[in-house]
Design a protein around this motif. Sequence first.
Motif, PDB file in Angstrom:
ATOM      1  N   GLN A 138       0.860  -1.150   0.158  1.00 42.29           N
ATOM      2  CA  GLN A 138       0.025   0.040   0.118  1.00 42.29           C
ATOM      3  C   GLN A 138       0.883   1.277   0.009  1.00 42.29           C
ATOM      4  OE1 GLN A 138      -3.294  -0.547  -0.437  1.00 42.29           O
ATOM      5  NE2 GLN A 138      -2.656  -2.652  -0.393  1.00 42.29           N
ATOM      6  N   SER A 139       0.642   2.176  -0.783  1.00 41.42           N
ATOM      7  CA  SER A 139       0.920   3.274  -0.718  1.00 41.42           C
ATOM      8  C   SER A 139       0.466   4.502   0.201  1.00 41.42           C
ATOM      9  CB  SER A 139       0.985   4.252  -2.203  1.00 41.42           C
ATOM     10  OG  SER A 139      -0.275   4.188  -2.543  1.00 41.42           O
ATOM     11  N   GLU A 140      -0.591   4.318   0.781  1.00 36.46           N
ATOM     12  CA  GLU A 140      -1.412   5.220   1.773  1.00 36.46           C
ATOM     13  C   GLU A 140      -1.806   4.220   3.030  1.00 36.46           C
ATOM     14  OE1 GLU A 140      -4.753   6.709  -0.010  1.00 36.46           O
ATOM     15  OE2 GLU A 140      -3.482   8.025  -1.494  1.00 36.46           O
ATOM     16  N   PRO A 141      -1.958   5.086   4.122  1.00 33.28           N
ATOM     17  CA  PRO A 141      -2.085   4.233   5.473  1.00 33.28           C
ATOM     18  C   PRO A 141      -3.560   3.511   5.322  1.00 33.28           C
ATOM     19  CG  PRO A 141      -1.324   6.554   5.957  1.00 33.28           C
ATOM     20  CD  PRO A 141      -1.639   6.326   4.413  1.00 33.28           C
ATOM     21  N   ARG A 142      -3.710   2.505   5.900  1.00 32.30           N
ATOM     22  CA  ARG A 142      -4.939   1.554   5.905  1.00 32.30           C
ATOM     23  C   ARG A 142      -5.407   1.472   7.237  1.00 32.30           C
ATOM     24  NH1 ARG A 142      -5.076   3.124   1.456  1.00 32.30           N
ATOM     25  NH2 ARG A 142      -5.247   1.922  -0.403  1.00 32.30           N
ATOM     26  N   SER A 143      -6.467   1.736   7.428  1.00 30.02           N
ATOM     27  CA  SER A 143      -7.237   1.090   8.766  1.00 30.02           C
ATOM     28  C   SER A 143      -7.371  -0.512   8.850  1.00 30.02           C
ATOM     29  CB  SER A 143      -8.585   1.738   8.981  1.00 30.02           C
ATOM     30  OG  SER A 143      -9.498   1.212   7.964  1.00 30.02           O
TER      31      SER A 143
END
Length: 205
Positions: A138-143
């Motif tokens: 992933q390139s962005e934060p994930r919950s």
Amino acid sequence: MPETTLSSTELTSQYTAQVAKDLERNAKEQERVGAEIAALQEQLLALQHDHTVLVNMQKALGAADAPTEVAPSPEDAAVPSPRHEAPAKSATGKRSRAKKTGTAQGGKTPKKTAAKTATAKAAKPTLVELIRGHLTEQSEPRSAAEVATALGQAHPDRGIKTTVVRTTLEGLVAKSQAQRTKQGSSVFYTAPGPKEEAQPAQADR
């Protein structure tokens, strides 16, 4: 006769007033006890919730060493070893114990068991490995919910739950194998940078 009637009326009035007071006191006592019971039930629910979270976190922290599933069912986790030794007189118990003894002492089965274990590890990566791999991609934060949804779609046969994923992510954060960020009331996770991954390796040395 009139005096007797008056006396009887006064007694009736006194008893009526006393009964009314007793009823009022009884009602108040019921309310007090009911409130205490409700409070105790809330405490029990909170303790049960905390227990579930702690058990899931314990399973998640030990997931790296597990050959197959990270979160075994509570029935499997709660069965103590003495239960396997109890039916010593039954033929089935003797056979199962003989198989376990042969596997532990290095008979003909260890090679097969080791091969099966290696195959199982190769076929089914642990939940920790799946989560780490997902965060790395992933390139962005994930919950935790997003990670659980993605892994659940990719591996529908594993029955991945958000609570288990969240506790696993917290375990990775504690081991510096993941980073946690907060945006308002939401918590997001990302893969660690090179520095964060190098720290645990130096600590182990």
